[in-house]
Design a protein around this motif. Sequence first.
Motif, mmCIF file in Angstrom:
data_model
loop_
_atom_site.group_PDB
_atom_site.id
_atom_site.type_symbol
_atom_site.label_atom_id
_atom_site.label_comp_id
_atom_site.label_asym_id
_atom_site.label_seq_id
_atom_site.Cartn_x
_atom_site.Cartn_y
_atom_site.Cartn_z
ATOM 1 N N GLN A 38 34.759 17.077 -19.969
ATOM 2 C CA GLN A 38 34.263 16.830 -18.622
ATOM 3 C C GLN A 38 35.273 15.899 -17.948
ATOM 4 O O GLN A 38 35.657 14.873 -18.513
ATOM 5 C CB GLN A 38 32.890 16.169 -18.664
ATOM 6 C CG GLN A 38 32.281 15.931 -17.298
ATOM 7 C CD GLN A 38 30.838 15.435 -17.381
ATOM 8 O OE1 GLN A 38 30.541 14.312 -17.021
ATOM 9 N NE2 GLN A 38 29.942 16.298 -17.897
ATOM 10 N N ALA A 41 36.309 14.097 -14.108
ATOM 11 C CA ALA A 41 35.775 13.820 -12.770
ATOM 12 C C ALA A 41 36.652 12.826 -12.028
ATOM 13 O O ALA A 41 37.275 11.942 -12.634
ATOM 14 C CB ALA A 41 34.348 13.277 -12.880
ATOM 15 N N THR A 71 33.748 23.390 -10.469
ATOM 16 C CA THR A 71 33.378 21.988 -10.238
ATOM 17 C C THR A 71 32.124 21.899 -9.378
ATOM 18 O O THR A 71 31.807 22.801 -8.604
ATOM 19 C CB THR A 71 34.506 21.209 -9.533
ATOM 20 O OG1 THR A 71 34.663 21.696 -8.194
ATOM 21 C CG2 THR A 71 35.818 21.320 -10.288
ATOM 22 N N CYS A 116 29.734 18.620 -7.178
ATOM 23 C CA CYS A 116 29.798 17.261 -6.661
ATOM 24 C C CYS A 116 28.518 16.514 -7.017
ATOM 25 O O CYS A 116 27.410 17.057 -6.926
ATOM 26 C CB CYS A 116 29.980 17.255 -5.143
ATOM 27 S SG CYS A 116 30.212 15.600 -4.443
ATOM 28 N N TYR A 117 28.704 15.276 -7.423
ATOM 29 C CA TYR A 117 27.621 14.358 -7.780
ATOM 30 C C TYR A 117 27.726 13.216 -6.781
ATOM 31 O O TYR A 117 28.809 12.645 -6.609
ATOM 32 C CB TYR A 117 27.891 13.920 -9.218
ATOM 33 C CG TYR A 117 27.215 12.712 -9.780
ATOM 34 C CD1 TYR A 117 25.941 12.784 -10.319
ATOM 35 C CD2 TYR A 117 27.892 11.487 -9.866
ATOM 36 C CE1 TYR A 117 25.352 11.678 -10.907
ATOM 37 C CE2 TYR A 117 27.311 10.385 -10.457
ATOM 38 C CZ TYR A 117 26.040 10.482 -10.964
ATOM 39 O OH TYR A 117 25.461 9.382 -11.559
ATOM 40 N N GLU A 125 31.554 12.165 -6.483
ATOM 41 C CA GLU A 125 32.430 12.467 -7.612
ATOM 42 C C GLU A 125 32.515 13.974 -7.806
ATOM 43 O O GLU A 125 31.496 14.643 -7.988
ATOM 44 C CB GLU A 125 31.876 11.800 -8.871
ATOM 45 C CG GLU A 125 32.804 11.812 -10.054
ATOM 46 C CD GLU A 125 32.339 10.840 -11.128
ATOM 47 O OE1 GLU A 125 33.051 9.854 -11.396
ATOM 48 O OE2 GLU A 125 31.249 11.065 -11.697
ATOM 49 N N GLU A 126 33.716 14.508 -7.731
ATOM 50 C CA GLU A 126 33.947 15.929 -8.002
ATOM 51 C C GLU A 126 34.156 16.082 -9.502
ATOM 52 O O GLU A 126 34.991 15.398 -10.104
ATOM 53 C CB GLU A 126 35.166 16.430 -7.235
ATOM 54 C CG GLU A 126 35.259 17.932 -7.143
ATOM 55 C CD GLU A 126 34.219 18.563 -6.222
ATOM 56 O OE1 GLU A 126 33.973 19.779 -6.385
ATOM 57 O OE2 GLU A 126 33.658 17.860 -5.345
ATOM 58 N N THR A 127 33.389 16.993 -10.114
ATOM 59 C CA THR A 127 33.263 17.000 -11.568
ATOM 60 C C THR A 127 33.433 18.384 -12.159
ATOM 61 O O THR A 127 32.783 19.343 -11.722
ATOM 62 C CB THR A 127 31.873 16.464 -11.975
ATOM 63 O OG1 THR A 127 31.666 15.173 -11.388
ATOM 64 C CG2 THR A 127 31.738 16.366 -13.482
ATOM 65 N N CYS A 165 37.297 9.865 -14.770
ATOM 66 C CA CYS A 165 36.419 10.046 -15.924
ATOM 67 C C CYS A 165 36.898 11.226 -16.771
ATOM 68 O O CYS A 165 37.117 12.316 -16.241
ATOM 69 C CB CYS A 165 34.990 10.289 -15.435
ATOM 70 S SG CYS A 165 33.766 10.432 -16.725
#
Length: 429
Positions: free
Chosen positions: A168, A170, A206, A208-209, A221-223, A265
């Motif tokens: 993962q 981010a 991806t 987004c959070y 945060e793009e994850t 991350c």
Amino acid sequence: MRAADRSSATTIAATQLWIVGAGPAGLALAEACVARGVRVSVLAPDPRAAWRPNYAMWLDDATSLGVEPYLAHRWPGTTARFAAGPRPLDRGYALLDDRRWQLESLARIERAGGSIVAGTLAAIDHDDEGVQLDCDDGQRLRGQLVVDATGHGSRFVALEAGPAPAYQVAWGEQWAVEKELELDRATFMDWSSTGAAESDESLPPTFCYALPLARDRLFAEETVLAARLDHAPASYFPALRRRLDRRLELQGVGRIGEPLELERCVIPMGAALPRADQRTLAFGGAASMVHPATGYLLTTVLRRRARVADAIATELGHWVSPGGPSRRIWQAIWTPAEVRAWRLYSFGLEIICALDRAALDRFFAEFFELPDHCWRGFVSGTAPTPELMATMLRYFASVPAPIRARLGSALFGREGLRMLRGFGGLQRS
């Protein structure tokens, strides 16, 4: 080890247990152990350095696990967004004030008689009396047991044979924003497209959070949820940053000035489990406790800390020799039921890695249509194996035919066989 070497080793307050690592896993376990009368020392290069990532969890988990007093922000509900539209999730979310929690935890450990030691571990040497830790600066530290809580990729913990982990990855930014934000909901997942430019970014799928921290403050945060990557994880940061920038522009988020905070991350997902036939114990990321399908770790650490501390205290209280205690403590770190659940989650990870963005959008849109108790137990990692299997079967029956075919192919293929072979528990030689 030679007697002369042992005699030159340093004993700090007659340490029984060394915990290597001063992150959330190490301090949570250290605090639980000192509360049971264990003489604990924590070793880390810079034990009081601020933790780098932000730690968040479901609000009900924060309450049940005793960290609600350390919440910096809370949201009564969350939202997931898909091509078919938004899906409100009736579950609160929370962000920890991890610096306050860290410093107060360190203080409690020291008040209870624990020691906090600065040093970088170079080698672990087990002998007939216990364990010696050799540090880069020449320190030699003695104890009876050692727990590695240094995080992912520890060179002191032996893992099962298996595939390399997925990752993962981010890129997050905190911004002052022009538009007044609503504070009642966090965005747990936004799988909406950011336009045709996605095809040129060489990124896995991806989402987004996003957390509204104040009326004028947003963290987004793009994850990459989980993917088998072709390049080093950090090499994806520039593309993630560009995609996040485009997403915020498309959503009309007017940003003021420069980012107030950046977060990078990288989390290994589905790392092999530790072997249960080694005397060096592990906890947290070093013990592969990251949820293979979501990336969450902290709730698992907090949920297991008390029983692992109980096992350590029991073994030290009946100490005869270092031959058997570690084998018995491993059974508290990873119970057979948790190993079976981990294998199921890892099977889910392989499915996630194989889907493109449109398929992942459909996958999670269907997933969050399950009854609340089903998806809650899955994402928190609390569902017992029978319930987890029932959830997966129910999901299998409800999804569109293309996803069902992909699941069936994996179940009766290599991934399914690997899962079933590991159902007996942690491996031994």
